[in-house]
Design a protein around this motif. Structure first.
Motif, short mmCIF file in Angstrom:
data_model
loop_
_atom_site.label_atom_id
_atom_site.label_comp_id
_atom_site.label_asym_id
_atom_site.label_seq_id
_atom_site.Cartn_x
_atom_site.Cartn_y
_atom_site.Cartn_z
N ARG A 13 44.32 49.97 41.73
CA ARG A 13 42.95 50.34 42.14
C ARG A 13 42.54 49.44 43.29
O ARG A 13 42.48 48.20 43.13
CB ARG A 13 42.00 50.16 40.94
CG ARG A 13 40.52 50.36 41.28
CD ARG A 13 40.21 51.83 41.47
NE ARG A 13 38.80 52.07 41.81
CZ ARG A 13 38.38 52.37 43.05
NH1 ARG A 13 39.22 52.42 44.07
NH2 ARG A 13 37.11 52.64 43.26
N ASP A 66 41.13 41.20 51.20
CA ASP A 66 41.15 42.57 51.72
C ASP A 66 39.77 42.97 52.23
O ASP A 66 38.76 42.71 51.59
CB ASP A 66 41.61 43.55 50.62
CG ASP A 66 40.85 43.39 49.30
OD1 ASP A 66 40.33 42.28 49.03
OD2 ASP A 66 40.75 44.38 48.56
N TYR A 112 48.59 50.80 36.60
CA TYR A 112 47.71 51.49 37.57
C TYR A 112 47.37 50.56 38.74
O TYR A 112 47.42 49.34 38.61
CB TYR A 112 46.43 51.99 36.89
CG TYR A 112 45.33 50.96 36.67
CD1 TYR A 112 45.41 50.04 35.62
CD2 TYR A 112 44.21 50.89 37.50
CE1 TYR A 112 44.40 49.10 35.42
CE2 TYR A 112 43.20 49.97 37.31
CZ TYR A 112 43.31 49.08 36.27
OH TYR A 112 42.31 48.15 36.06
N PHE A 133 36.58 42.30 49.35
CA PHE A 133 36.22 42.56 47.95
C PHE A 133 35.85 41.24 47.27
O PHE A 133 36.49 40.21 47.49
CB PHE A 133 37.40 43.21 47.22
CG PHE A 133 37.04 43.67 45.83
CD1 PHE A 133 36.56 44.96 45.62
CD2 PHE A 133 37.16 42.82 44.75
CE1 PHE A 133 36.21 45.38 44.34
CE2 PHE A 133 36.81 43.24 43.47
CZ PHE A 133 36.33 44.52 43.26
N SER A 183 38.38 41.09 38.17
CA SER A 183 39.67 40.40 38.28
C SER A 183 40.15 40.50 39.73
O SER A 183 41.00 41.33 40.08
CB SER A 183 40.69 41.02 37.32
OG SER A 183 40.33 40.72 35.98
N ARG A 212 45.77 36.10 41.74
CA ARG A 212 44.60 36.89 41.38
C ARG A 212 43.90 36.25 40.19
O ARG A 212 44.49 35.46 39.46
CB ARG A 212 44.99 38.32 41.01
CG ARG A 212 45.49 38.46 39.58
CD ARG A 212 45.77 39.89 39.19
NE ARG A 212 44.59 40.73 39.27
CZ ARG A 212 44.63 42.06 39.23
NH1 ARG A 212 45.79 42.69 39.11
NH2 ARG A 212 43.52 42.76 39.31
N LYS A 255 41.79 40.33 43.27
CA LYS A 255 43.17 40.15 43.76
C LYS A 255 43.14 39.42 45.10
O LYS A 255 42.10 39.32 45.74
CB LYS A 255 43.82 41.53 43.92
CG LYS A 255 43.87 42.32 42.61
CD LYS A 255 44.69 43.59 42.72
CE LYS A 255 43.90 44.77 43.24
NZ LYS A 255 44.67 46.04 43.14
N TRP A 256 44.29 38.96 45.54
CA TRP A 256 44.44 38.27 46.84
C TRP A 256 43.34 37.21 47.01
O TRP A 256 42.66 37.11 48.02
CB TRP A 256 44.40 39.27 48.01
CG TRP A 256 45.32 40.42 47.75
CD1 TRP A 256 46.68 40.39 47.71
CD2 TRP A 256 44.95 41.77 47.44
NE1 TRP A 256 47.16 41.63 47.39
CE2 TRP A 256 46.13 42.50 47.22
CE3 TRP A 256 43.72 42.43 47.33
CZ2 TRP A 256 46.12 43.85 46.89
CZ3 TRP A 256 43.72 43.77 47.00
CH2 TRP A 256 44.90 44.46 46.79
N TYR A 295 29.36 47.89 41.08
CA TYR A 295 29.90 48.27 39.78
C TYR A 295 28.81 48.20 38.73
O TYR A 295 28.77 47.31 37.89
CB TYR A 295 31.11 47.41 39.41
CG TYR A 295 32.40 48.03 39.91
CD1 TYR A 295 33.07 48.96 39.13
CD2 TYR A 295 32.93 47.72 41.16
CE1 TYR A 295 34.23 49.57 39.58
CE2 TYR A 295 34.09 48.32 41.62
CZ TYR A 295 34.74 49.25 40.82
OH TYR A 295 35.88 49.86 41.27
N HIS A 307 49.37 43.96 43.34
CA HIS A 307 48.53 43.46 42.25
C HIS A 307 47.90 42.11 42.57
O HIS A 307 47.35 41.46 41.67
CB HIS A 307 49.32 43.45 40.94
CG HIS A 307 49.68 44.83 40.48
ND1 HIS A 307 48.74 45.72 39.99
CD2 HIS A 307 50.85 45.50 40.48
CE1 HIS A 307 49.34 46.87 39.69
NE2 HIS A 307 50.62 46.76 39.99
N GLY A 314 37.83 45.72 35.19
CA GLY A 314 38.87 45.31 36.14
C GLY A 314 38.32 44.76 37.44
O GLY A 314 38.93 43.89 38.07
N HIS A 352 40.10 48.98 47.07
CA HIS A 352 38.95 49.39 47.88
C HIS A 352 39.19 49.16 49.36
O HIS A 352 38.29 49.34 50.17
CB HIS A 352 37.71 48.63 47.43
CG HIS A 352 37.34 48.93 46.02
ND1 HIS A 352 37.95 48.32 44.94
CD2 HIS A 352 36.45 49.80 45.49
CE1 HIS A 352 37.44 48.79 43.82
NE2 HIS A 352 36.53 49.69 44.12
#
Ligand SMILES: Nc1nc2c(c(=O)[nH]1)N[C@H]1C(S)=C(S)[C@@H](COP(=O)(O)O)O[C@H]1N2
Ligand SMILES: [Mo]
Length: 362
Positions: A40, A144, A38, A155, A200, A189, A202-203, A222, A184, A197, A42
């Motif tokens: 996900r 991002d 998957y 994020f 965790s 990450r 990313k980038w 969250y 991903h 999740g 933002h």
């Protein structure tokens, strides 16, 4: 879809930012292929030039670091962990059937997947930086820029230092023994096994040791708000900030709305108990929860993964509701109804898995 290397039958909730889950039946493997995992997001997925990328490690450390990917590879031992990532919004669609949740993706049971992650231990990088005793939280910032956040910001997230320095927490550049794909988090990450999740990141651009949790919008975002709260006006601290994943299960096959012959039917799914818990028992019902059969449960691939299960039921002709519920190693059992756990942002749906099938005479 192809843009992010995903299979053609992904259920796409948004193209921009990209949010997609595989069909439930595609999650029957212990380790999820990269094209099925998957996604996900933002904000727009950034494409980062690995050669010029640097990871900053700063805050409450004696020796702030600036590391290239080669520095990480050369200076630290390579480590791997098989871990399930699960979005806190997984199975939100079942909450929405009870009461709508405007503005949030109606995730089915597929906002979760499992991979073998490889990279270096976060604990070792923090030791190299000389983590100070006053540091209580480790914050992560991605590259991002999210327009969903108030105000718009990259994020980010944090985890308490005790979790951050546990051996299973990695800074990963590989997924299933392939280079980490852009979607991903390439080039690097965080992987926080057993936690939602969203932690965790990313980038990854920056790791900051600090006294307080991250003030990034997504850290408090969250959280499980009380049912009557308005998510637009809620203050950070009004909700229960999510960390370790609560006990959860899903039916993967048959799928919702399936038409099958009445009689013997195999029902399969997964269950997952986050952090230091394991799934101890799964029970399945073919009559809406009146009678139960104990499922056969897999031994997990690692302490950090889901466990698949299967049960053979005899289904009567007509419409019927399949139900599954899991117990964990603390003897906690999932709550019966979505109504019990409904919350304004639709996180942590721990309620029993339910789906309807129609059986015809064979
Ligand atoms: N930088 C960044 N990291 C992020 C996100 C994001 O939008 N930006 N989404 C988070 C959420 S909510 C989840 S569930 C996981 C999803 O990881 P995946 O897309 O690799 O499946 O990444 C997390 N890390
Ligand atoms: Mo998520």
């Amino acid at each position: 879809m192809d843009m992010w290397g995903k299979r053609g039958d992904m259920v796409v909730h948004d193209m921009e930012p990209f949010n997609a889950e595989p069909p439930p039946g595609a999650l029957l493997d212990r380790i999820t292929p990269v094209d099925t995992f998957y996604g996900r997001n933002h904000g727009p997925i950034p494409r980062i030039d690995t050669a010029s990328w640097r990871l900053r490690v700063d805050g409450l450390v004696d020796r702030p670091l600036e590391l290239s990917l080669d520095d990480l590879r050369d200076r630290f031992p390579r480590q791997s962990v098989v871990a399930t990532l699960q979005c806190a919004g997984n199975r939100r669609a079942d909450l929405m059937r009870f009461r709508d949740i405007p503005g949030q993706q109606p995730w089915g049971p597929g906002a979760t997947s499992t991979a073998r992650w490889s990279g270096v231990s976060l604990a070792q990088v923090l030791t190299e930086a000389g983590l100070r005793g006053e540091a209580a939280h480790i914050a992560f910032t991605g590259a991002d820029l999210s327009q969903e956040a108030r105000p718009p910001q990259p994020f980010g997230a944090s985890v308490p230092v005790g979790k951050a320095t546990s051996e299973e927490v990695l800074l990963a550049w590989a997924m299933n023994d392939q280079a980490l794909p852009t979607a991903h988090g390439a080039p690097l990450r965080v992987v926080v096994p057993g936690w939602i999740g969203a932690r965790s990141v990313k980038w990854l651009q920056r790791i900051t040791a600090q006294a307080r949790p991250s003030d990034n919008w997504f850290q408090a975002g969250y959280s499980v708000l009380p049912p009557e709260a308005d998510p637009h006006t809620a203050a950070p601290g009004d909700g229960i900030t999510l960390g370790p994943i609560a006990l959860h299960c899903a039916i993967l096959r048959p799928e919702h709305g399936a038409r099958l012959p009445a009689g013997p039917t195999r029902v399969t799914g997964f269950a997952f108990a986050g952090e230091d818990r394991t799934v101890a028992r799964v029970e399945v019902s073919g009559d809406g929860g009146t009678t139960w059969v104990r499922a056969d449960l897999d031994v997990p691939e690692s302490p950090w993964t889901w466990q698949h299960w299967r049960a053979d039921l005899t289904l009567p002709a007509g419409g019927t509701e399949l139900v599954a519920r899991a117990w964990d190693s603390t003897a906690a059992v999932q709550p019966e109804s979505a109504a019990t756990v409904w919350n304004p942002k639709g996180y942590a749906n721990t309620s029993w898995a339910r789906l309807r099938v129609a059986c015809h005479r064979p």
